[in-house]
Scaffold this motif. Structure first.
Motif, short mmCIF file in Angstrom:
data_model
loop_
_atom_site.label_atom_id
_atom_site.label_comp_id
_atom_site.label_asym_id
_atom_site.label_seq_id
_atom_site.Cartn_x
_atom_site.Cartn_y
_atom_site.Cartn_z
N PHE A 1 0.88 -1.05 0.02
CA PHE A 1 0.10 -0.03 0.08
C PHE A 1 0.61 1.35 0.04
O PHE A 1 0.28 2.34 -0.36
CB PHE A 1 -1.05 0.03 1.15
N ALA A 2 2.05 1.36 0.37
CA ALA A 2 3.06 2.35 0.27
C ALA A 2 3.38 2.52 -1.05
O ALA A 2 3.46 3.91 -1.59
CB ALA A 2 4.37 2.05 1.14
N TYR A 3 3.57 1.47 -1.71
CA TYR A 3 3.98 1.51 -3.26
C TYR A 3 2.81 2.03 -3.96
O TYR A 3 2.84 2.91 -4.80
CB TYR A 3 4.13 0.08 -3.75
N LEU A 4 1.28 1.93 -3.53
CA LEU A 4 0.30 2.48 -4.19
C LEU A 4 0.05 3.81 -3.78
O LEU A 4 -1.00 4.34 -4.05
CB LEU A 4 -0.87 1.46 -3.88
N ARG A 5 0.54 4.28 -2.92
CA ARG A 5 0.72 5.78 -2.41
C ARG A 5 -0.44 5.97 -1.62
O ARG A 5 -0.98 6.97 -1.43
CB ARG A 5 0.82 6.72 -3.59
N ALA A 6 -0.78 4.78 -0.91
CA ALA A 6 -1.99 5.07 0.08
C ALA A 6 -1.26 5.56 1.40
O ALA A 6 -0.09 5.55 1.39
CB ALA A 6 -2.53 3.63 0.25
N VAL A 7 -2.31 6.08 2.29
CA VAL A 7 -1.69 6.41 3.69
C VAL A 7 -2.18 5.46 4.50
O VAL A 7 -3.44 5.23 4.86
CB VAL A 7 -2.36 7.99 4.10
N VAL A 8 -0.96 4.72 5.00
CA VAL A 8 -1.69 3.59 5.69
C VAL A 8 -1.42 4.14 7.26
O VAL A 8 -0.56 4.43 7.60
CB VAL A 8 -0.62 2.51 5.55
N VAL A 9 -2.71 3.60 8.09
CA VAL A 9 -2.72 4.17 9.38
C VAL A 9 -1.42 3.17 10.12
O VAL A 9 -1.21 2.16 9.69
CB VAL A 9 -3.80 3.71 10.12
N PRO A 10 -0.73 3.55 11.27
CA PRO A 10 0.12 3.20 11.89
C PRO A 10 -0.07 1.82 12.47
O PRO A 10 0.72 0.78 12.40
CB PRO A 10 0.56 4.06 13.09
N THR A 11 -1.36 1.61 13.00
CA THR A 11 -1.66 0.27 13.69
C THR A 11 -2.21 -0.59 12.67
O THR A 11 -3.33 -0.32 12.08
CB THR A 11 -2.66 0.37 14.88
N GLY A 12 -1.67 -1.67 12.31
CA GLY A 12 -2.35 -2.90 11.50
C GLY A 12 -3.05 -3.89 12.52
O GLY A 12 -2.46 -4.03 13.60
#
Length: 193
Positions: free
Chosen positions: A128-139
């Motif tokens: 999702f970083a590659y897709l330029r999404a903003v990923v929340v810190p907690t998975g």
């Protein structure tokens, strides 16, 4: 606001879908959201056809539009061979390359053992970083033994709070005069020609 849950669970009932539902409900307790669920198992054939003919079927096209139009996403996959499932990855492969740019995403996974919990950091977060999404810190990872045990509810609540904060923060910013959407800021940084 619209929250879309993308579930790659294969069975019925599915622990993957259950985790997605619990995460979505927790977000909904923090901010008003319309929740839509995209079940990837129902789209498997259309995803495969999209790879071979380049065109999405009716249901796949609707799912792509739902994800693209969402204010936030909860994405949940079962762990297969220490990574996300092929069906999960295939769905994100057939999305437009800019569909997730700047979009808040909560990543989650389910598996039979806690030993696969690093799938969040070693597979989902980089995707999702590659897709330029903003990923929340907690998975959120849920192993079989996590259901009904202490700890899972706390992780769900923390992650949902982070996603709700990003969704409401981004919505509030869009209403301010002079706000430039993240997608436009990224486009301005790309070389032309």
């Amino acid at each position: 606001m619209k929250l879309v849950v993308v579930s790659a669970g294969l069975s019925v009932p599915s622990s993957t879908r259950l985790l997605g539902d619990r995460l979505a409900a927790a977000v909904g307790r923090r901010t008003p959201v319309d929740i839509e669920v995209v079940e990837l198992r129902d789209l498997a054939v259309e995803i495969a056809h999209n790879f071979t003919n380049g065109f999405p079927g009716r249901k796949l096209s609707a799912a792509q539009e739902a994800v693209t139009g969402a204010d936030g996403l909860v994405v949940v996959t079962p762990v297969f061979s220490a990574s996300y499932s092929g069906l999960f990855k295939s769905f994100f492969d057939v999305l437009d390359k800019d569909a997730l740019a700047g979009k808040p995403v909560l990543i989650a996974a389910t598996g039979g053992t806690a030993r696969h919990s690093l799938v969040l950091e070693h597979a989902l977060r980089p995707l999702f970083a590659y897709l330029r999404a903003v990923v929340v810190p907690t998975g959120v990872y849920a192993a079989s033994e996590d259901w009904g045990a202490q700890g899972l509810d706390g992780r769900i609540e923390r992650a949902a709070g982070e996603l709700a904060g990003l969704m409401t923060g981004l919505t509030a910013e869009r209403e301010e005069p002079g706000f430039v959407p993240f997608e436009q800021q990224l486009a301005a940084l790309r070389p032309t020609g």
